[in-house]
Design an enzyme around this catalytic site. Sequence first.
Site, PDB file in Angstrom:
ATOM      1  N   HIS A 144      -5.427  -3.933 -12.176  1.00  0.00           N
ATOM      2  CA  HIS A 144      -5.856  -4.683 -10.615  1.00  0.00           C
ATOM      3  C   HIS A 144      -6.427  -5.447 -11.455  1.00  0.00           C
ATOM      4  CE1 HIS A 144      -7.908  -5.222  -7.140  1.00  0.00           C
ATOM      5  NE2 HIS A 144      -8.275  -5.355  -7.343  1.00  0.00           N
ATOM      6  N   ILE A 166       1.068  -1.423  -0.183  1.00  0.00           N
ATOM      7  CA  ILE A 166      -0.040  -0.117  -0.056  1.00  0.00           C
ATOM      8  C   ILE A 166       0.829   1.857   0.106  1.00  0.00           C
ATOM      9  CG2 ILE A 166      -1.580   0.907   1.429  1.00  0.00           C
ATOM     10  CD1 ILE A 166      -2.327  -1.602   1.883  1.00  0.00           C
TER      11      ILE A 166
HETATM   12  C1  GRF Z   1      -2.051  -9.209 -11.802  1.00  0.00           C
HETATM   13  O1  GRF Z   1      -2.582 -10.415 -11.738  1.00  0.00           O
HETATM   14  C2  GRF Z   1      -2.002  -7.876 -11.250  1.00  0.00           C
HETATM   15  O2  GRF Z   1      -3.776  -7.643 -12.186  1.00  0.00           O
HETATM   16  C3  GRF Z   1      -2.669  -7.883 -10.274  1.00  0.00           C
HETATM   17  O3  GRF Z   1      -0.593  -8.882  -9.723  1.00  0.00           O
HETATM   18  C4  GRF Z   1      -0.970  -9.765 -10.918  1.00  0.00           C
HETATM   19  C5  GRF Z   1       0.141  -9.458 -11.435  1.00  0.00           C
HETATM   20  O4  GRF Z   1       0.784 -10.525 -12.177  1.00  0.00           O
HETATM   21  N1  GRF Z   1      -2.381  -6.833  -9.317  1.00  0.00           N
HETATM   22  P1  GRF Z   1       2.381 -10.255 -12.663  1.00  0.00           P
HETATM   23  O5  GRF Z   1       3.670  -9.974 -11.512  1.00  0.00           O
HETATM   24  O6  GRF Z   1       3.006  -8.883 -13.838  1.00  0.00           O
HETATM   25  O7  GRF Z   1       2.515 -11.769 -13.340  1.00  0.00           O
END
Ligand code: GRF
Length: 217
Positions: free
Chosen positions: A111, A94
């Site tokens: 997200h 955060i």
């Molecule tokens: C993804 O699903 C993103 O939306 C979320 O965390 C995950 C990260 O995946 N915030 P990566 O590290 O990009 O493979």
Amino acid sequence: MAKLRLGVMISGGGTNLQSLIDACADTDFPAEITVVISNRPLAKGLERATLAGIDAVAIDHKEYEDRELFEDAVNMCLKEHRVQLVCLAGFMRILNTSFVNRWKDRMVNIHPSLLPSYKGLHTHARAIEDGVRFAGCTLHFVRPDLDNGPIIMQAVVPVDIDETEESLAAKILPYEHKMYPQAVRLIAERKARVSGNRVVFDDINVGTEGLVSPFIE
Ligand code: GRF
């Protein structure tokens, strides 16, 4: 035109980072990654950055007394690399209001839900539990409240009857990878900008098509 300088912040695998690295490999892409920062020193994404010849910096939050000092170190690193747009890509800490405000309209996040639904963690499991028919992902500018801020792009997928958390994540992730470079391009080309709480587009054709799930022929 000079390329937009990106700083990508990660905590893990970095598949979204990889999609940005791949997009930036195209000489016509209007942005370049100048630094990748991870709060976890062992994050696989750091290797991806190094392999691509990008500065990969671990700033371990555990080594700082509080969030503010950690964020000061991150800010300094972003500044050193003259970053213009911060891309949060699976960054799992955060961020304080002061950090977020410093990067207002210059920081985006991906997200894995259709915001404003399912902020926070375990988005796919919660969506399945609620029996929603659609899920998806959202690319948005960052505001101090968690998973909040003007929405740039969203992708939607149907949730199948026998969907699992894993299968839904596998279905959505490719859309994250597709959207991130597209959104960065829109920002770099100044075709997407914040107006109040919304993002407005200049000079693009936005396609629209409705979806129904379950779809009955
Ligand atoms: C993804 O699903 C993103 O939306 C979320 O965390 C995950 C990260 O995946 N915030 P990566 O590290 O990009 O493979």
